[in-house]
Design an enzyme around this catalytic site. Structure first.
Site, mmCIF file in Angstrom:
data_model
loop_
_atom_site.group_PDB
_atom_site.id
_atom_site.type_symbol
_atom_site.label_atom_id
_atom_site.label_comp_id
_atom_site.label_asym_id
_atom_site.label_seq_id
_atom_site.Cartn_x
_atom_site.Cartn_y
_atom_site.Cartn_z
ATOM 1 C CG ASN A 24 -1.804 1.168 1.340
ATOM 2 O OD1 ASN A 24 -1.860 1.993 0.426
ATOM 3 N ND2 ASN A 24 -2.527 1.272 2.441
ATOM 4 C CD1 TRP A 25 4.068 1.173 -2.067
ATOM 5 C CD2 TRP A 25 4.326 1.859 -4.175
ATOM 6 N NE1 TRP A 25 5.070 0.409 -2.629
ATOM 7 C CE2 TRP A 25 5.244 0.811 -3.925
ATOM 8 C CE3 TRP A 25 4.316 2.435 -5.445
ATOM 9 C CZ2 TRP A 25 6.134 0.348 -4.890
ATOM 10 C CZ3 TRP A 25 5.203 1.975 -6.415
ATOM 11 C CH2 TRP A 25 6.099 0.940 -6.139
ATOM 12 C CG HIS A 110 -6.224 1.771 4.898
ATOM 13 N ND1 HIS A 110 -5.817 2.706 5.822
ATOM 14 C CD2 HIS A 110 -5.202 0.886 4.782
ATOM 15 C CE1 HIS A 110 -4.599 2.399 6.244
ATOM 16 N NE2 HIS A 110 -4.207 1.296 5.631
ATOM 17 C CD GLU A 112 -3.379 5.310 6.672
ATOM 18 O OE1 GLU A 112 -3.339 5.351 5.424
ATOM 19 O OE2 GLU A 112 -2.465 4.819 7.365
ATOM 20 C CD GLU A 183 -4.063 -2.767 7.320
ATOM 21 O OE1 GLU A 183 -2.954 -3.060 6.864
ATOM 22 O OE2 GLU A 183 -4.595 -1.659 7.134
ATOM 23 N N GLY A 189 1.338 1.882 10.819
ATOM 24 C CA GLY A 189 2.261 3.009 10.689
ATOM 25 C C GLY A 189 2.926 3.427 11.987
ATOM 26 C CB SER A 230 4.132 -2.129 12.461
ATOM 27 O OG SER A 230 3.647 -0.823 12.721
ATOM 28 N N GLY A 251 2.533 -1.350 4.448
ATOM 29 C CA GLY A 251 2.657 0.070 4.115
ATOM 30 C C GLY A 251 4.118 0.478 4.064
HETATM 31 P P1 PGA Z 1 2.208 -0.021 7.844
HETATM 32 O O1 PGA Z 1 0.852 0.271 7.047
HETATM 33 O O2 PGA Z 1 2.803 -1.264 7.279
HETATM 34 O O3 PGA Z 1 3.068 1.184 7.602
HETATM 35 O O4 PGA Z 1 1.845 -0.185 9.289
HETATM 36 C C1 PGA Z 1 -0.048 -0.766 6.806
HETATM 37 C C2 PGA Z 1 -1.279 -0.254 6.095
HETATM 38 O O5 PGA Z 1 -1.605 0.919 6.240
HETATM 39 O O6 PGA Z 1 -1.945 -0.996 5.372
#
Ligand code: PGA
Length: 272
Positions: A24-25, A110, A112, A183, A189, A230, A251
């Protein structure tokens, strides 16, 4: 659910399906940077077998540039999709537009988007229907906040997210694939991944929720569960292994092709 990691391993049948790793960029690279990184990834994976499915989800505006590189072992995914095909929806991206660009996978719901853009389970459910209706494989993200886990509400929260996102969805045909990415929001993140045994316990909960909705045979043929939050090359095989998660959504550690390739090689090895 306070099962030991051993009993969890026993309760999830070893997967006979190829693992999948999704990059996931997010909102990181424009067209030139996407092409540079994707080309580098493709070169590094020249001799990589198809035993591991590899998906990269660049920004919407970089998808056309990514498509010009042509077909490869690296499949193309999008980070979101709208539920209608066309109309007065300023700023949205239609499933038709994504299909036109050769997008095969789409991340839906997601954390976010749920937290920062106010996406609800109802919106997410409509996006699931949209993706499937246009032949794309959805990667539905579910996960609890730190507070919800502290209050021991994580299982209820995740089961609700799943039920609400899927309740309007007709049972998928057996040959279709749907991915559910667990997640935990506090792990995304932050550099603080979930405890592997606790994450596997959530994989079990997700499977049971799906079985209640669709029955075991359809869940085994059509659904796969991924872990995200992470993930890096040092911890990936604590989550993704036969008897564990079928794949991962990555990510930060997917942004550098070299680090992403290390993750892919670790997954390949643990399933060999
Ligand atoms: P991360 O992000 O690997 O930086 O924790 C994962 C994601 O947002 O899907």
């Amino acid at each position: 659910m306070n099962k030991s990691s051993k009993s969890i391993h026993q309760s999830l049948a070893p997967s006979t399906h190829p693992p999948i790793v999704v990059a996931n960029w997010k909102m990181h690279f424009g067209q030139a940077e996407t092409v540079t990184r994707l080309s580098s990834l493709r070169t590094k994976l020249k001799t990589f077998s198809h035993d591991v499915k590899v998906v990269v989800c660049p920004s919407f505006t970089s998808l056309p540039a990514a498509k010009t590189l042509g077909p490869s072992i690296v499949h193309l995914g999008a980070q979101d999709v709208f539920w209608d095909e066309r109309g007065a929806y300023t700023g949205e991206v239609s499933p038709l537009m994504l299909s036109e660009l050769g997008v095969e996978y789409v991340i839906i719901g997601h954390s976010e988007r749920r937290q920062l853009m106010g996406e609800t389970d109802v919106m997410i459910g409509r996006k699931m229907i949209s993706a499937l209706a246009h032949g794309m494989m959805p990667i539905l993200c579910v996960g609890e906040t730190a507070d919800e886990r502290r209050q021991q509400r994580h299982e209820r929260v995740v089961a609700n997210q799943l039920q609400r996102a899927l309740r309007s969805l007709p049972p998928p045909p057996r040959h279709r694939r749907l991915y559910v990415a667990y997640e935990p929001i506090w792990a995304v993140g932050t550099g603080q991944p979930a405890d592997p045994a606790a994450a596997l316990s959530m994989a079990e909960l997700i499977r049971q929720t799906l079985v209640d909705l669709y029955g075991g045979p359809l869940v085994d043929s059509s659904f796969r569960t991924l872990y995200g939050g992470s993930v890096d090359s040092a911890n990936i095989t604590q989550y993704v292994h036969p008897g564990g998660f079928t794949g991962a959504l990555v990510g930060t550690a997917s942004l550098e092709p070299a680090s992403f390739v290390t993750i892919l090689k670790a997954v390949k090895k643990v399933f060999a």
